[in-house]
Write a protein that holds these residues in place. Sequence first.
Motif: not given
Length: 237
Positions: A221-234
């Motif tokens: 789930d590498v990509k899902r983790a990076y997406e989660e970080v981006l979502h939280r930042i946004i």
Amino acid sequence: MDKQEMLYEGKGKRLFSTNEPHYVIAEFKDDLTAFNAQKKGAESGKGALNCQISTLLFMLLEKEGIATHFVKKLNDRAMLCKKVSIIPIEVVVRNIATGSLTKRLGITEGKVLPFSLVELYYKDDALGDPLINDEHCLILDIAQLNELEVLKTQALRVNEILRVFFDKVDLKLVDFKLEFGRDGEGEIILADEISPDSCRLWDKNTNQKLDKDRFRQDLGDVKRAYEEVLHRIIESK
Ligand code: UDP
């Protein structure tokens, strides 16, 4: 600004010259590497995620008065940057013990450090990026003492800004790596990227790893983790 020839290809980015000598284009790659590139992989869409995350974090830091090379985002995976000469020092800041710190000194994984620790590593793949101190930097002639003070002070300021920011979105800033460069006037500014490739971020409640350790340790789930970080930042905006 026109993209011209490739100046450099690193592990995570390609740098291109432009028709303007003081600016370069940084294009983020989907490649993933770890352990001095002994482990290699790729994750489609990772470059675009890192470009967006870096953009938002550089904008936050600029707003807080940190001089960076970031100029603007050009597209999904490219940003326009001021051209700098990179100082070959990786400046690592640590708030919580993990990774090479626990291996080198036997400190328990997850221990909250009594203060934020700054370390310097010599950016040299052939040598495996060894840990160095101020005197090594002088002997290698890669930075002067006053410049090292700037690197360390700025790295700690970045840590305070990012730590507070990530805390608001329930992420612990465990540690991260920064690179600095000298611009046309010799001023030292923050360069490279700030992304889950270069930071360790743990969920505040579960300690789930949301960074490149998912690739390093085959956690999936590498990509899902990076997406989660981006979502939280946004969402924090
Ligand atoms: N780091 C990095 N590039 C490197 C080495 C380290 O971005 O070449 C980051 C890494 O993601 C972590 C911090 O710097 O956030 C400290 O890494 P450490 O020294 O613990 O290295 P590792 O465990 O990866 O060997």
